[in-house]
Structure formats: C-alpha cells, structure tokens
Scaffold this motif. Structure first.
Motif, short mmCIF file in Angstrom:
data_model
loop_
_atom_site.label_atom_id
_atom_site.label_comp_id
_atom_site.label_asym_id
_atom_site.label_seq_id
_atom_site.Cartn_x
_atom_site.Cartn_y
_atom_site.Cartn_z
N LEU A 7 -64.82 64.11 99.20
CA LEU A 7 -63.92 63.77 98.11
C LEU A 7 -63.90 62.27 97.91
O LEU A 7 -64.24 61.51 98.81
CB LEU A 7 -62.48 64.24 98.42
N ARG A 8 -63.47 61.87 96.72
CA ARG A 8 -63.08 60.48 96.49
C ARG A 8 -61.59 60.47 96.16
O ARG A 8 -61.15 61.19 95.26
CB ARG A 8 -63.89 59.85 95.36
N VAL A 9 -60.84 59.66 96.89
CA VAL A 9 -59.39 59.66 96.78
C VAL A 9 -58.91 58.30 96.28
O VAL A 9 -59.43 57.26 96.72
CB VAL A 9 -58.74 59.97 98.15
N PHE A 10 -57.91 58.31 95.40
CA PHE A 10 -57.38 57.12 94.75
C PHE A 10 -58.39 56.54 93.76
O PHE A 10 -58.65 55.33 93.74
CB PHE A 10 -56.94 56.05 95.76
N CYS A 11 -58.96 57.41 92.94
CA CYS A 11 -59.93 56.98 91.94
C CYS A 11 -59.24 56.17 90.84
O CYS A 11 -58.04 56.27 90.60
CB CYS A 11 -60.61 58.19 91.31
N ALA A 12 -60.06 55.37 90.13
CA ALA A 12 -59.60 54.62 88.97
C ALA A 12 -59.38 55.57 87.79
O ALA A 12 -59.80 56.74 87.83
CB ALA A 12 -60.63 53.56 88.61
N PRO A 13 -58.74 55.10 86.71
CA PRO A 13 -58.52 55.98 85.56
C PRO A 13 -59.80 56.60 84.99
O PRO A 13 -59.75 57.70 84.43
CB PRO A 13 -57.85 55.04 84.54
N ASN A 14 -60.94 55.90 85.12
CA ASN A 14 -62.19 56.46 84.61
C ASN A 14 -62.87 57.41 85.59
O ASN A 14 -63.98 57.89 85.34
CB ASN A 14 -63.15 55.33 84.23
N ARG A 224 -61.24 63.27 93.29
CA ARG A 224 -62.43 63.89 92.70
C ARG A 224 -63.26 64.52 93.81
O ARG A 224 -63.42 63.94 94.89
CB ARG A 224 -63.28 62.84 91.97
N LEU A 225 -63.81 65.71 93.52
CA LEU A 225 -64.73 66.37 94.47
C LEU A 225 -66.13 65.85 94.20
O LEU A 225 -66.69 66.03 93.12
CB LEU A 225 -64.67 67.87 94.28
N GLU A 226 -66.71 65.19 95.20
CA GLU A 226 -68.06 64.66 95.08
C GLU A 226 -69.11 65.74 95.33
O GLU A 226 -70.08 65.88 94.61
CB GLU A 226 -68.27 63.52 96.09
N ARG A 227 -68.92 66.48 96.43
CA ARG A 227 -69.87 67.55 96.77
C ARG A 227 -69.28 68.43 97.86
O ARG A 227 -68.35 68.06 98.52
CB ARG A 227 -71.21 67.00 97.24
#
Length: 227
Positions: A7-14, A224-227
């Motif tokens: 996962l990616r955590v605390f992503c930017a608005p984009n 976001r789920l990366e993989r």
C-alpha cells in the motif's frame, strides 16, 4: 514466498507519494516473531504488518530491525485494507473509520515512540536539511539510545491555517534514512501544539490530524493499493 500487499499511505491529493507499507494478510503463514522480523528486513519497507485476525483487526508491526507496539501509517493503511472499525495492537485498541477519500485512526500519543520534535523557522529550512546521523541526542535530554536518533523536523507553512511542512528521520541505521510519511510523529506534534494539522511530509505526502477528547488524536490520509 509469503504473499503480501503493498500500500501507499498518506498519499497526496493526486494519489502520488505516500509511504509504502507491506501487509501480510494471513499472518498464520509466518507465526514466529523471528521469521516475521526476517521477512520485514527482506522486504525493506519502513514497516511491515502481519494480520493475525482479520475480523477482529489483530495486527503485529515490524520495522526492518524491530517490532513496534504501535505505528501510525501501518494502522491507517491496514484499517483501510481490512475495512474494520478497529485494530488491536500491543499498545492498545485503535479506532478506525473511513470518511470519503480519507482513512482515519484514533490513537494515543503515549503509544508513539519518543522522538525529537525540532521546529525550524521556515519550510525552506526543512527542505534543505541533510539526513542527521543516527543516535542523535534528544532535545529533552533523553539518552541517545532511548530516542534512537528519531528526529521530526517541522516548520509552519501557514500557522493560522494549521499547515505544516515536515520531514522525518528515523535514525535506526536500518537503511531507512527518511520516512516519507510518519503518523506517529504527527500524533506527537498534534499533542504538543494542541490543534488540528495539515502536514506535508517528505516529497509530498499529506497527513491530517485532529485532537479528540480525553487525550486521543485522530490521524487521517489517503491510501492506495499498489499491488
């Protein structure tokens, strides 16, 4: 090979940036702490989570070199992935909720590892910082091995609006020189300042916080789920 999600955590608005997190959804495939530590070191994420009970949200968190009773971005990301109302960590029960594009957890500042919260005059000064050496002594006078070199450098970008620029240096000597986004440090900074914050950390990650009654703090961000 043990199956795991990234996962990616605390992503930017984009949807960019964010701190990578490894999550082993079936912790029973690797029940031994030594085996978990070995896998966490092999994967090389700042933290890896092993889920021991997905329905109850029981989790076990590791850095490449140690086991943690609590960590912010692993809890935010794992709560989003499992879609549970709470997580059970060694530190305590972490409340969780989803609110639109944001995943939130509620935790206590005393669960976070101690670290130096170092304020700078401008965001540009924070941007220009070099990675400090591991084991730096804390501004509170705590022994260097107690804080393990953890430094959270921050400055106001817009104080009335609660906007903060920050960078986090874990100082563990495990190959992670800088954390892209650090929920536990944001928890401590929110407790110190006593107000809601909108933090831009690392290259562009976004962390939101809000003080709650009886000493609790909410931490939120995009996952976001990366993989």
């Amino acid at each position: 090979m043990t199956n795991y999600d990234v996962l990616r955590v605390f992503c930017a608005p984009n949807g960019g940036y964010g701190n990578e997190l490894g999550v082993v959804r079936d912790g029973s495939v690797l029940p031994d702490p030594a085996g978990r530590q070995e896998l966490a070191a092999e994967l090389g994420f700042s933290e890896t989570v092993f889920v021991d009970d997905p329905e109850r949200g029981v989790v076990d968190i590791y850095t490449p070199t140690s086991r943690l009773p609590f960590a912010g971005h692993p809890c935010v990301g794992t709560a989003w992935l499992l879609d549970v109302p709470e997580l059970v960590t060694p530190a305590g029960v972490v409340g969780a909720r989803l609110d639109g594009e944001f995943s939130w957890i509620e935790a206590r500042p005393e669960w976070a590892p101690p670290r130096t919260l170092r304020q700078y005059d401008t965001a540009a000064e924070v941007d220009d910082l070099a990675v400090p050496p591991p084991g730096e002594r804390s501004e509170t006078g705590a022994p260097a091995d107690e804080v393990r070199g953890r430094v959270y450098a921050w400055a106001w970008e817009d104080e009335p609006a609660g906007r903060v620029r920050a960078r986090a240096f874990p100082g563990r000597g495990d190959g992670i020189d800088e954390d892209e986004a650090t929920g536990a440090a944001a928890l401590l900074l929110t407790e110190r300042l006593g107000r809601a914050l909108n933090i831009t950390q690392g290259a562009g990650s976004q962390i939101l916080t809000a003080p709650q009654p009886e000493g609790w703090v909410e931490i939120g961000g995009r996952v976001r789920l990366e993989r």
